[in-house]
Design a protein around this motif. Structure first.
Motif, PDB file in Angstrom:
ATOM      1  N   GLU A  63       0.821  -1.207   0.000  1.00 46.82           N
ATOM      2  CA  GLU A  63       0.000   0.000   0.000  1.00 46.82           C
ATOM      3  C   GLU A  63       0.861   1.267   0.000  1.00 46.82           C
ATOM      4  N   SER A  64       2.011   1.191   0.642  1.00 46.80           N
ATOM      5  CA  SER A  64       2.880   2.364   0.760  1.00 46.80           C
ATOM      6  C   SER A  64       3.720   2.633  -0.495  1.00 46.80           C
ATOM      7  N   ASP A  65       3.755   1.690  -1.440  1.00 42.88           N
ATOM      8  CA  ASP A  65       4.570   1.856  -2.644  1.00 42.88           C
ATOM      9  C   ASP A  65       4.038   2.981  -3.523  1.00 42.88           C
ATOM     10  N   TYR A  66       4.966   3.769  -4.057  1.00 43.28           N
ATOM     11  CA  TYR A  66       4.602   4.777  -5.046  1.00 43.28           C
ATOM     12  C   TYR A  66       4.750   4.116  -6.406  1.00 43.28           C
ATOM     13  N   VAL A  67       3.648   4.055  -7.156  1.00 44.04           N
ATOM     14  CA  VAL A  67       3.604   3.278  -8.390  1.00 44.04           C
ATOM     15  C   VAL A  67       3.378   4.181  -9.601  1.00 44.04           C
ATOM     16  N   ILE A  68       4.243   4.007 -10.597  1.00 47.80           N
ATOM     17  CA  ILE A  68       4.106   4.701 -11.874  1.00 47.80           C
ATOM     18  C   ILE A  68       3.882   3.638 -12.945  1.00 47.80           C
ATOM     19  N   LEU A  69       2.755   3.721 -13.609  1.00 43.25           N
ATOM     20  CA  LEU A  69       2.426   2.781 -14.676  1.00 43.25           C
ATOM     21  C   LEU A  69       2.770   3.414 -16.015  1.00 43.25           C
ATOM     22  N   LEU A  70       3.553   2.702 -16.820  1.00 47.42           N
ATOM     23  CA  LEU A  70       3.799   3.161 -18.177  1.00 47.42           C
ATOM     24  C   LEU A  70       2.537   2.880 -18.977  1.00 47.42           C
ATOM     25  N   ASP A  71       1.991   3.926 -19.569  1.00 44.30           N
ATOM     26  CA  ASP A  71       0.710   3.822 -20.259  1.00 44.30           C
ATOM     27  C   ASP A  71       0.689   4.800 -21.422  1.00 44.30           C
ATOM     28  N   GLU A  72       0.159   4.358 -22.543  1.00 46.75           N
ATOM     29  CA  GLU A  72       0.147   5.205 -23.742  1.00 46.75           C
ATOM     30  C   GLU A  72      -0.618   6.507 -23.533  1.00 46.75           C
ATOM     31  N   LEU A  91      12.911  12.901  -3.122  1.00 45.88           N
ATOM     32  CA  LEU A  91      12.746  13.621  -1.859  1.00 45.88           C
ATOM     33  C   LEU A  91      11.533  13.136  -1.066  1.00 45.88           C
ATOM     34  N   GLN A  92      10.545  12.590  -1.763  1.00 45.55           N
ATOM     35  CA  GLN A  92       9.291  12.214  -1.101  1.00 45.55           C
ATOM     36  C   GLN A  92       9.157  10.726  -0.783  1.00 45.55           C
ATOM     37  N   HIS A  93       9.868   9.870  -1.519  1.00 50.14           N
ATOM     38  CA  HIS A  93       9.663   8.430  -1.385  1.00 50.14           C
ATOM     39  C   HIS A  93      10.995   7.693  -1.335  1.00 50.14           C
ATOM     40  N   SER A  94      11.032   6.634  -0.541  1.00 47.74           N
ATOM     41  CA  SER A  94      12.256   5.826  -0.484  1.00 47.74           C
ATOM     42  C   SER A  94      12.283   4.782  -1.599  1.00 47.74           C
ATOM     43  N   LYS A  95      11.106   4.472  -2.142  1.00 42.90           N
ATOM     44  CA  LYS A  95      11.026   3.478  -3.206  1.00 42.90           C
ATOM     45  C   LYS A  95       9.965   3.890  -4.214  1.00 42.90           C
ATOM     46  N   VAL A  96      10.306   3.749  -5.491  1.00 42.29           N
ATOM     47  CA  VAL A  96       9.366   4.008  -6.576  1.00 42.29           C
ATOM     48  C   VAL A  96       9.316   2.765  -7.449  1.00 42.29           C
ATOM     49  N   ILE A  97       8.114   2.375  -7.823  1.00 44.12           N
ATOM     50  CA  ILE A  97       7.928   1.208  -8.678  1.00 44.12           C
ATOM     51  C   ILE A  97       7.355   1.661 -10.015  1.00 44.12           C
ATOM     52  N   PHE A  98       8.018   1.247 -11.093  1.00 46.32           N
ATOM     53  CA  PHE A  98       7.505   1.448 -12.443  1.00 46.32           C
ATOM     54  C   PHE A  98       6.931   0.117 -12.907  1.00 46.32           C
ATOM     55  N   ILE A  99       5.785   0.165 -13.571  1.00 46.44           N
ATOM     56  CA  ILE A  99       5.181  -1.052 -14.114  1.00 46.44           C
ATOM     57  C   ILE A  99       5.151  -0.954 -15.631  1.00 46.44           C
ATOM     58  N   VAL A 100       5.696  -1.994 -16.269  1.00 51.76           N
ATOM     59  CA  VAL A 100       5.650  -2.138 -17.724  1.00 51.76           C
ATOM     60  C   VAL A 100       4.711  -3.315 -17.992  1.00 51.76           C
ATOM     61  N   GLY A 101       3.555  -3.034 -18.580  1.00 44.09           N
ATOM     62  CA  GLY A 101       2.546  -4.061 -18.807  1.00 44.09           C
ATOM     63  C   GLY A 101       2.945  -5.053 -19.887  1.00 44.09           C
ATOM     64  N   GLY A 102       2.140  -6.097 -19.991  1.00 44.11           N
ATOM     65  CA  GLY A 102       2.368  -7.142 -20.983  1.00 44.11           C
ATOM     66  C   GLY A 102       1.793  -6.776 -22.340  1.00 44.11           C
ATOM     67  N   PRO A 103       1.745  -7.735 -23.256  1.00 46.91           N
ATOM     68  CA  PRO A 103       1.317  -7.472 -24.625  1.00 46.91           C
ATOM     69  C   PRO A 103      -0.120  -6.965 -24.743  1.00 46.91           C
ATOM     70  N   PHE A 104      -0.970  -7.279 -23.744  1.00 41.87           N
ATOM     71  CA  PHE A 104      -2.356  -6.828 -23.792  1.00 41.87           C
ATOM     72  C   PHE A 104      -2.627  -5.738 -22.756  1.00 41.87           C
ATOM     73  N   GLY A 105      -1.573  -5.161 -22.214  1.00 43.70           N
ATOM     74  CA  GLY A 105      -1.737  -4.094 -21.234  1.00 43.70           C
ATOM     75  C   GLY A 105      -1.981  -4.642 -19.844  1.00 43.70           C
ATOM     76  N   VAL A 106      -2.632  -3.821 -19.035  1.00 43.19           N
ATOM     77  CA  VAL A 106      -2.948  -4.211 -17.659  1.00 43.19           C
ATOM     78  C   VAL A 106      -4.429  -3.975 -17.405  1.00 43.19           C
ATOM     79  N   ASP A 107      -4.919  -4.612 -16.384  1.00 44.00           N
ATOM     80  CA  ASP A 107      -6.301  -4.457 -15.962  1.00 44.00           C
ATOM     81  C   ASP A 107      -6.523  -3.029 -15.450  1.00 44.00           C
ATOM     82  N   ASN A 108      -7.732  -2.536 -15.576  1.00 45.05           N
ATOM     83  CA  ASN A 108      -8.051  -1.186 -15.093  1.00 45.05           C
ATOM     84  C   ASN A 108      -7.737  -1.014 -13.611  1.00 45.05           C
ATOM     85  N   SER A 109      -7.811  -2.098 -12.846  1.00 42.67           N
ATOM     86  CA  SER A 109      -7.504  -2.000 -11.418  1.00 42.67           C
ATOM     87  C   SER A 109      -6.058  -1.558 -11.186  1.00 42.67           C
ATOM     88  N   VAL A 110      -5.148  -1.927 -12.080  1.00 45.91           N
ATOM     89  CA  VAL A 110      -3.751  -1.496 -11.961  1.00 45.91           C
ATOM     90  C   VAL A 110      -3.654  -0.002 -12.272  1.00 45.91           C
TER      91      VAL A 110
END
Length: 152
Positions: A63-72, A91-110
């Motif tokens: 829940e605490s993760d800062y998430v950046i989704l690569l999206d068109e 400066l704001q976060h100790s960890k940042v997560i980037f998500i690169v989706g698969g060939p059909f993208g990701v679910d809207n929940s992501v």
């Protein structure tokens, strides 16, 4: 700072070599990891595939993760803008997560879970190439942040 890149699918050949090279160069600035997540293989686009892939992503996120989704449809910026954004995130976060989706993208929940949607380009590219481009831009951003030469 810790940066994790979650990639739905395997990196092969050129992408694996390129990713390893950039991770090595980035180690001067941050702890960067690329995690390849299994992609559910089905011959045609299938929503159950996207859901299964997205569930694998959610199982890794906190829940605490800062998430950046690569999206068109995500925000676009130039390398200096990306560097400014990254500097702010450092400066704001100790960890940042980037998500690169698969060939059909990701679910809207992501998309809904992501704190930010970011586009590397208006061009469509494979998850493998997107991962290498992201790593190159992270490296360039850290060079800009540290006032170092970044054109080669």
């Amino acid at each position: 700072m810790r940066i994790e890149i979650y990639v739905v699918g395997k990196l092969k050949d050129f992408a694996k070599i390129g990713a390893q090279e950039y991770i090595k160069m980035l180690s001067k600035y941050a702890d960067v990891k690329v995690l390849e997540l299994k992609h559910t293989k089905i011959s045609d686009e299938d929503q159950s595939t996207v859901k299964q892939d997205s569930q694998r992503l959610f199982s890794r996120l906190k829940e605490s993760d800062y998430v950046i989704l690569l999206d068109e449809k995500g925000e676009e910026c130039d390398s200096f803008g990306f560097a400014r954004t990254l500097e702010s995130l450092i400066l704001q976060h100790s960890k940042v997560i980037f998500i690169v989706g698969g060939p059909f993208g990701v679910d809207n929940s992501v998309k809904e879970r992501a704190d930010r949607l970011f586009s590397l380009s208006k061009l469509t590219m494979t998850h493998q190439l997107a991962t290498v481009v992201l790593l190159e831009q992270l490296f360039r951003a850290f060079k800009i942040i540290h006032g170092e030469r970044y054109h080669y």
